[in-house]
Motif scaffolding. Structure first.
Motif, mmCIF file in Angstrom:
data_model
loop_
_atom_site.group_PDB
_atom_site.id
_atom_site.type_symbol
_atom_site.label_atom_id
_atom_site.label_comp_id
_atom_site.label_asym_id
_atom_site.label_seq_id
_atom_site.Cartn_x
_atom_site.Cartn_y
_atom_site.Cartn_z
ATOM 1 N N GLY A 102 0.756 -1.264 0.000
ATOM 2 C CA GLY A 102 0.000 0.000 0.000
ATOM 3 C C GLY A 102 0.780 1.305 0.000
ATOM 4 O O GLY A 102 0.168 2.358 0.207
ATOM 5 N N VAL A 103 2.107 1.269 -0.227
ATOM 6 C CA VAL A 103 2.838 2.553 -0.170
ATOM 7 C C VAL A 103 2.480 3.434 -1.367
ATOM 8 O O VAL A 103 2.000 2.953 -2.394
ATOM 9 C CB VAL A 103 4.380 2.355 -0.087
ATOM 10 N N ASN A 104 2.763 4.744 -1.210
ATOM 11 C CA ASN A 104 2.383 5.729 -2.232
ATOM 12 C C ASN A 104 3.518 6.103 -3.170
ATOM 13 O O ASN A 104 3.305 6.833 -4.140
ATOM 14 C CB ASN A 104 1.898 7.016 -1.562
ATOM 15 N N GLY A 105 4.736 5.658 -2.850
ATOM 16 C CA GLY A 105 5.870 6.009 -3.709
ATOM 17 C C GLY A 105 7.152 5.430 -3.148
ATOM 18 O O GLY A 105 7.139 4.756 -2.101
ATOM 19 N N PHE A 106 8.260 5.702 -3.854
ATOM 20 C CA PHE A 106 9.530 5.081 -3.470
ATOM 21 C C PHE A 106 10.655 6.094 -3.354
ATOM 22 O O PHE A 106 10.763 7.006 -4.174
ATOM 23 C CB PHE A 106 9.944 4.034 -4.512
ATOM 24 N N ILE A 107 11.481 5.885 -2.332
ATOM 25 C CA ILE A 107 12.756 6.571 -2.239
ATOM 26 C C ILE A 107 13.746 5.552 -2.807
ATOM 27 O O ILE A 107 13.966 4.490 -2.197
ATOM 28 C CB ILE A 107 13.136 6.885 -0.767
ATOM 29 N N CYS A 108 14.296 5.838 -3.971
ATOM 30 C CA CYS A 108 15.149 4.861 -4.659
ATOM 31 C C CYS A 108 16.600 5.057 -4.216
ATOM 32 O O CYS A 108 17.267 6.004 -4.645
ATOM 33 C CB CYS A 108 15.014 5.046 -6.167
ATOM 34 N N VAL A 109 17.069 4.146 -3.371
ATOM 35 C CA VAL A 109 18.388 4.303 -2.754
ATOM 36 C C VAL A 109 19.448 3.637 -3.642
ATOM 37 O O VAL A 109 19.474 2.410 -3.787
ATOM 38 C CB VAL A 109 18.401 3.678 -1.335
ATOM 39 N N ASN A 110 20.305 4.453 -4.230
ATOM 40 C CA ASN A 110 21.266 3.939 -5.219
ATOM 41 C C ASN A 110 22.650 3.649 -4.617
ATOM 42 O O ASN A 110 22.852 3.759 -3.396
ATOM 43 C CB ASN A 110 21.352 4.912 -6.401
ATOM 44 N N ASN A 111 23.560 3.293 -5.509
ATOM 45 C CA ASN A 111 24.895 2.870 -5.048
ATOM 46 C C ASN A 111 25.821 4.039 -4.692
ATOM 47 O O ASN A 111 26.986 3.822 -4.419
ATOM 48 C CB ASN A 111 25.562 1.987 -6.120
ATOM 49 N N ARG A 112 25.314 5.256 -4.674
ATOM 50 C CA ARG A 112 26.128 6.404 -4.287
ATOM 51 C C ARG A 112 25.714 6.952 -2.924
ATOM 52 O O ARG A 112 26.293 7.915 -2.419
ATOM 53 C CB ARG A 112 26.015 7.509 -5.347
ATOM 54 N N ALA A 113 24.679 6.331 -2.335
ATOM 55 C CA ALA A 113 24.074 6.893 -1.117
ATOM 56 C C ALA A 113 24.926 6.722 0.131
ATOM 57 O O ALA A 113 25.698 5.771 0.257
ATOM 58 C CB ALA A 113 22.709 6.241 -0.892
ATOM 59 N N GLY A 114 24.728 7.655 1.065
ATOM 60 C CA GLY A 114 25.264 7.493 2.412
ATOM 61 C C GLY A 114 24.341 6.571 3.184
ATOM 62 O O GLY A 114 23.217 6.312 2.757
ATOM 63 N N GLY A 115 24.772 6.072 4.332
ATOM 64 C CA GLY A 115 23.949 5.119 5.084
ATOM 65 C C GLY A 115 24.027 3.748 4.426
ATOM 66 O O GLY A 115 25.062 3.353 3.899
#
Ligand code: FMN
Length: 330
Positions: free
Chosen positions: A146-159
């Motif tokens: 049921g989510v409304n969208g995505f935070i697309c976490v790529n290979n350059r991200a911190g964390g």
């Protein structure tokens, strides 16, 4: 504000009622309340990291949200790390969720597990839930919940970084037909506009905001971000048991990047992995808190993404946002 004169108005900004599609991502331990408020006040949206707000910055959760509210009247979001959410942690998460809704928060960023119960609560008051996804399989599962969208976490991200480039991740996830936000590698006007050109509706940034005036991180941490290049970012599983992006400081070099053999076996085991992760979470939580607030005098566990290569100053959150939004010369 949102409207025909604002070139950044899109589905995402309208959904959240914000001016610019720029999220200051949740960061343990770097999400101090003043940073969250500054991001919202400057026209983007700041995301509260509940463990940072309570454990690192010492606020009672509701009082902390009210403090942020005293600094900005604009929308804020809350991060829900739903992994293995059972027992005491789940109870605490549910309390934070209920208080967030009571205090008027309507945007949630879920990560690591099944977001269903967060969606079920949010939906009752018209809330919006975006889920962190590093591939289409996880995104599809979250969509089914049921989510409304995505935070697309790529290979350059911190964390906890993903494996795919911003373009490859967009190509995988955009066919699901939901709004997508690019997380990772964005630190300046050029990288911001690159993400929009790919087709993302906005960006989620972490590292750039650590090197801001409103961030409570230690100057050693901010300076390490300014001085580092993308090639100085390495993945280590010595902090949380799963790979985390950090600056390759002398301390990290000495420590090595791999968890020991026994830790790796325990992390794989069906029953032992939760216990092991909890152990890492407590240990790493203490180390990260000390390193980010006390600087190199403690130990240099400085989490950051490859966007360090685009960051060369410490400035206010408003200046960071203005620089991103300025189309001239992009
Ligand atoms: C120090 C640090 C801590 C983070 N902690 C969290 C967290 O607690 N929850 C979460 O969902 N994402 C977390 N993230 C990811 C950020 O919200 C954001 O997606 C990421 O920083 C984007 O990449 P960038 O650093 O290249 O801008 C963290 C990132 C950093 C740098």
């Amino acid at each position: 504000m949102n409207g025909p004169d604002n070139p950044y108005t899109n589905t995402f900004t309208r959904l959240l009622d914000i001016e610019s599609p720029i999220i200051c991502g949740a960061m343990y331990p770097c999400s101090n309340p003043e940073l969250v408020a500054a991001a919202s006040e400057a026209g983007g949206i700041g995301i509260v990291q509940p463990i940072s707000l309570t454990y690192v910055y010492g606020h009672d959760y509701r009082a902390g949200l009210r403090y942020i509210r005293s600094l900005t009247g604009k929308p804020i979001g809350v991060n829900m790390l739903v992994e293995g959410s059972s027992g005491t942690y789940r109870k605490r998460l549910e309390e934070w969720m209920d208080i967030s809704l009571e205090e008027g928060v309507r945007f949630f960023v879920t990560a690591l597990g099944n977001p269903r119960w967060v969606v079920d609560k949010a939906i009752q008051v018209g809330g919006i839930v975006f889920h962190d996804a590093t591939n289409a399989t996880h995104a599809k599962k979250a969509l089914d919940n049921g989510v409304n969208g995505f935070i697309c976490v790529n290979n350059r991200a911190g964390g906890h970084a993903g494996d795919l480039t911003p373009q490859a991740l967009y190509d995988e996830i955009s066919p699901l037909g939901m709004p997508t936000i690019c997380a990772g590698g964005v630190g300046d006007r050029h990288t911001f506009h690159e993400a929009l050109k790919i087709g993302y509706l906005g960006v989620q940034m972490g590292t750039r905001f650590i090197a801001s005036k409103e961030s409570a991180a230690h100057d050693d941490y901010k300076n390490a971000i300014i001085e580092s290049k993308a090639a100085d970012i390495v993945l280590t599983d010595r902090i949380s048991g799963v790979p985390v992006s950090v600056i390759n400081t002398p301390y990290i070099k000495r420590l090595g990047l791999k968890a020991g053999w026994l830790a790796r076996q325990l992390l794989k085991g069906r029953w032992t992995k939760h216990w092991m992760r909890a152990f890492y979470a407590i240990m790493s939580g203490m180390k990260l808190k000390k390193a980010s607030l006390w600087g190199s005098g403690y130990r240099d566990f400085f989490q950051a993404g490859k966007s360090v290569g685009t960051i060369d100053n410490v400035t206010s959150v408003a200046d960071i946002m203005n620089e991103l939004r300025d189309d001239h010369g992009s």
